[in-house]
Design an enzyme around this catalytic site. Structure first.
Site, short mmCIF file in Angstrom:
data_model
loop_
_atom_site.label_atom_id
_atom_site.label_comp_id
_atom_site.label_asym_id
_atom_site.label_seq_id
_atom_site.Cartn_x
_atom_site.Cartn_y
_atom_site.Cartn_z
N LYS A 179 110.80 -34.34 69.42
CA LYS A 179 109.68 -35.03 68.75
C LYS A 179 109.77 -34.73 67.26
O LYS A 179 109.22 -33.73 66.77
CB LYS A 179 108.36 -34.54 69.37
CG LYS A 179 107.27 -35.60 69.34
CD LYS A 179 106.14 -35.26 70.29
CE LYS A 179 104.86 -35.95 69.90
NZ LYS A 179 104.88 -37.40 69.85
N1 PMP Z 1 107.36 -41.61 73.84
C1 PMP Z 1 107.08 -41.46 72.53
C2 PMP Z 1 107.97 -42.09 71.52
C3 PMP Z 1 105.96 -40.70 72.14
O1 PMP Z 1 105.67 -40.56 70.84
C4 PMP Z 1 105.13 -40.12 73.12
C5 PMP Z 1 103.92 -39.33 72.71
N2 PMP Z 1 104.25 -37.99 72.51
C6 PMP Z 1 105.47 -40.31 74.47
C7 PMP Z 1 106.60 -41.05 74.79
C8 PMP Z 1 104.66 -39.69 75.55
O2 PMP Z 1 104.86 -38.30 75.55
P1 PMP Z 1 103.74 -37.31 76.11
O3 PMP Z 1 103.35 -37.82 77.45
O4 PMP Z 1 104.45 -36.01 76.19
O5 PMP Z 1 102.62 -37.32 75.15
#
Ligand code: PMP
Length: 296
Positions: A153
């Site tokens: 991320k």
């Molecule tokens: N894909 C992207 C590109 C994101 O930014 C997110 C949000 N974090 C997600 C998927 C979903 O991830 P999570 O369920 O861990 O929040």
């Protein structure tokens, strides 16, 4: 909206007012998009505020920091404790927590040795709202996994998300669905994607997507509820033929989708597995039990 005169943040070992905090303008994150972050939610439960899957989020933050070679010395346990303190200091229970690890002054393109730790939180409604979403297939692809660590991320990756969401909104849609560089469905700008066909769920396999923590929670709930989930590659045409679809993400939670490129799914949202999973998800994050399609 994100902070007031009283908002307290954690910055580099100190609790300070958001309005008094400052950072160097010569940091590598501002110029080149090099920083790593998380998006975490806390929920009000019978036992007080609960940070949902705190360990998973902070472990992913460590993973992202390692990939970008940004030093992060605070453990996931410490970051969790600090996050609870942050909620308390700001009198928050249902909140969104944003940790950000950013490098210091460095105008070169080499990772440096110093980094800064920011924790802040604010009240944030469901990111994609409460209505059913109308998606468009984006003209932008998700970043090529050989160009960056897509499973980390990293702030810079979100320029791609900003382009895709802005395009979708400007064309009158609610949100974008992005394909990968091989033309398979990948994910939304800030959420993972699932569709439903003949009572089976399909979601893109890992490789071109962020391995979402909510996606994993959906796997767990689906398993408990006896719903089959298949991780695989599929095309936009497969989605057009779906019975239903939804996005998952910490900020978005489980968000129902009604159409892609103007093509509506065959089932009404309340009749889909996605709807049942959205209810199960809400109960899980609030520590309420939800088994076999029933609240117990
Ligand atoms: N894909 C992207 C590109 C994101 O930014 C997110 C949000 N974090 C997600 C998927 C979903 O991830 P999570 O369920 O861990 O929040």
């Amino acid at each position: 909206m994100y902070y007031s005169d009283d908002t307290i943040i954690y910055l580099d070992g100190k609790w300070t007012k958001a309005k008094d905090a400052s950072l160097t303008l010569y940091n590598q994150s501002l110029h080149y998009g090099n920083a790593v972050f998380e998006g975490i939610r806390s929920y009000e439960t019978e036992d007080g505020a609960l940070i949902f899957k705190a360990k998973e989020h902070f472990d992913r933050l460590h993973f992202s920091a390692e990939k970008m070679q940004i030093p992060l010395t605070l453990s996931s346990e410490t970051l969790t404790k600090l996050s609870y303190e942050l909620l308390e200091k700001n009198n928050l229970t249902n909140a969104y927590i944003r940790p950000l690890i950013y490098p210091g002054e460095n105008m070169s393109l080499v990772s440096g040795n110093d980094s800064h730790v920011l924790l802040c939180a604010w009240e944030w409604g469901r990111y994609l709202g409460d209505h059913l979403l109308r998606l468009m297939t984006s003209s932008f692809q998700r970043p090529n996994p050989k160009a960056c660590f897509v499973e980390a991320k990293v702030t810079g990756h979100y320029t791609n998300s900003i382009l895709a969401t802005t395009e979708a909104k400007q064309k009158g849609f609610d949100e974008a669905l992005l394909l990968d560089s091989n033309g398979y469905v990948a994910e939304g700008p800030g959420a993972n994607f699932f569709f439903e066909k003949n009572e089976v769920l399909y979601t893109p396999k890992l490789g071109n997507i962020l391995p979402g923590i909510t996606r994993q929670t959906i796997f767990e709930l689906a398993d408990e509820m006896g719903i089959e989930v298949r991780e695989r590659q599929f095309k936009v045409e497969d989605v057009y033929a779906a019975d239903g679809a939804f996005f998952t993400g910490t900020a978005a939670e489980v968000a129902g989708i009604e159409s892609l490129d103007g093509k509506y799914f065959s089932l009404q949202w309340p009749d889909t597995i996605g709807y049942e999973l959205s209810r199960a998800y809400n109960n899980r994050v609030q520590k309420k039990e939800y088994k076999n399609f029933e609240l117990v």
